[in-house]
Design a protein around this motif. Structure first.
Motif, PDB file in Angstrom:
ATOM      1  N   MET A   1      16.174   0.973   7.561  1.00  0.00           N
ATOM      2  CA  MET A   1      16.119   1.733   6.332  1.00  0.00           C
ATOM      3  C   MET A   1      15.204   2.943   6.470  1.00  0.00           C
ATOM      4  O   MET A   1      15.158   3.756   5.580  1.00  0.00           O
ATOM      5  CB  MET A   1      15.683   0.832   5.191  1.00  0.00           C
ATOM      6  N   ASN A   2      14.470   3.045   7.516  1.00  0.00           N
ATOM      7  CA  ASN A   2      13.655   4.219   7.825  1.00  0.00           C
ATOM      8  C   ASN A   2      12.861   4.756   6.629  1.00  0.00           C
ATOM      9  O   ASN A   2      12.868   5.941   6.337  1.00  0.00           O
ATOM     10  CB  ASN A   2      14.512   5.342   8.417  1.00  0.00           C
ATOM     11  N   GLN A   3      12.183   3.877   5.937  1.00  0.00           N
ATOM     12  CA  GLN A   3      11.348   4.269   4.805  1.00  0.00           C
ATOM     13  C   GLN A   3       9.903   4.381   5.278  1.00  0.00           C
ATOM     14  O   GLN A   3       9.473   3.650   6.178  1.00  0.00           O
ATOM     15  CB  GLN A   3      11.435   3.218   3.687  1.00  0.00           C
TER      16      GLN A   3
ATOM     17  N   LEU B   1       5.908   3.626   5.157  1.00  0.00           N
ATOM     18  CA  LEU B   1       5.236   2.355   4.915  1.00  0.00           C
ATOM     19  C   LEU B   1       4.896   2.159   3.432  1.00  0.00           C
ATOM     20  O   LEU B   1       5.111   1.084   2.881  1.00  0.00           O
ATOM     21  CB  LEU B   1       3.965   2.265   5.772  1.00  0.00           C
TER      22      LEU B   1
ATOM     23  N   THR C   1       6.336   3.367   0.766  1.00  0.00           N
ATOM     24  CA  THR C   1       7.560   3.108  -0.012  1.00  0.00           C
ATOM     25  C   THR C   1       8.051   1.687   0.243  1.00  0.00           C
ATOM     26  O   THR C   1       8.468   0.986  -0.687  1.00  0.00           O
ATOM     27  CB  THR C   1       8.661   4.122   0.354  1.00  0.00           C
ATOM     28  N   SER C   2       7.994   1.248   1.488  1.00  0.00           N
ATOM     29  CA  SER C   2       8.429  -0.106   1.832  1.00  0.00           C
ATOM     30  C   SER C   2       7.567  -1.144   1.129  1.00  0.00           C
ATOM     31  O   SER C   2       8.076  -2.144   0.609  1.00  0.00           O
ATOM     32  CB  SER C   2       8.373  -0.327   3.338  1.00  0.00           C
ATOM     33  N   ILE C   3       6.262  -0.916   1.093  1.00  0.00           N
ATOM     34  CA  ILE C   3       5.357  -1.851   0.431  1.00  0.00           C
ATOM     35  C   ILE C   3       5.653  -1.891  -1.061  1.00  0.00           C
ATOM     36  O   ILE C   3       5.715  -2.968  -1.666  1.00  0.00           O
ATOM     37  CB  ILE C   3       3.888  -1.472   0.706  1.00  0.00           C
TER      38      ILE C   3
ATOM     39  N   LEU D   1       8.492  -1.247  -2.549  1.00  0.00           N
ATOM     40  CA  LEU D   1       9.762  -1.963  -2.735  1.00  0.00           C
ATOM     41  C   LEU D   1       9.576  -3.472  -2.588  1.00  0.00           C
ATOM     42  O   LEU D   1      10.139  -4.254  -3.354  1.00  0.00           O
ATOM     43  CB  LEU D   1      10.803  -1.458  -1.744  1.00  0.00           C
ATOM     44  N   ALA D   2       8.771  -3.876  -1.612  1.00  0.00           N
ATOM     45  CA  ALA D   2       8.530  -5.298  -1.402  1.00  0.00           C
ATOM     46  C   ALA D   2       7.819  -5.901  -2.618  1.00  0.00           C
ATOM     47  O   ALA D   2       8.186  -6.985  -3.089  1.00  0.00           O
ATOM     48  CB  ALA D   2       7.706  -5.515  -0.140  1.00  0.00           C
TER      49      ALA D   2
END
Length: 155
Positions: free
Chosen positions: A1-3, A5, A7-9, A11-12
């Motif tokens: 998904m190449n987001q 870090l 943004t990924s956190i 989303l999680a």
């Protein structure tokens, strides 16, 4: 998904929060029918939640202070200890279950033997009653226990 870090956190956190909120809303109004109280044990939560928050703070602080290999070694040690503890518990529980299973199997075998014995006794009694009935019809005297009939003595 190449987001990135961050943004990924985010989303999680959103996914975990949404799942927890959905689960909470599904069970918050349910009641245990046997005990007539809510499914959620609020007293237990009063103990667990503060400990969880303290654990998070200590973990974050520990991660900032120590090198990554120390954290990894500590986690491996805790995992090893927990795994051996749970494996020993598994073996002892399995042993108890096997003993209970064997006892249950023995009880079932005894019941089967009793049922078979009862069936044989009923069949024997029916056969004895039929023999006595045939002897009465033929005019012969039914033998008492231990007595022989004329036919038996001729043999």
């Amino acid at each position: 998904m190449n987001q990135p870090l961050s943004t990924s956190i985010d989303l999680a956190y959103t996914v975990v929060f949404g799942g927890g909120l959905g689960n909470f809303l599904n069970i918050v109004f349910l009641r245990n029918k046997k005990k007539n109280r809510p499914y959620i044990n609020y007293n237990l939560n009063l103990i667990i939640i503060p400990a969880l928050m303290i654990g998070v703070m200590v973990g974050v602080l520990f991660k900032k202070v120590n090198a990554p290999y120390i954290s990894s070694a500590l986690l491996v040690g805790i995992l090893s200890y927990s795994a051996t503890k749970y494996f020993k518990k598994y073996r002892s529980t399995k042993k108890k279950e096997l003993i209970l299973f064997q006892k249950l199997k023995e009880k079932e075998e005894k019941k089967k033997k009793k049922a078979e014995q009862k069936k044989l006794e009923e069949e024997s009694k029916k056969a004895q009653d039929e023999i006595e009935k045939n002897m009465k019809q033929n005019g012969e005297k039914a033998p008492e226990n231990g007595e022989e009939t004329k036919k038996d003595s001729e043999r």
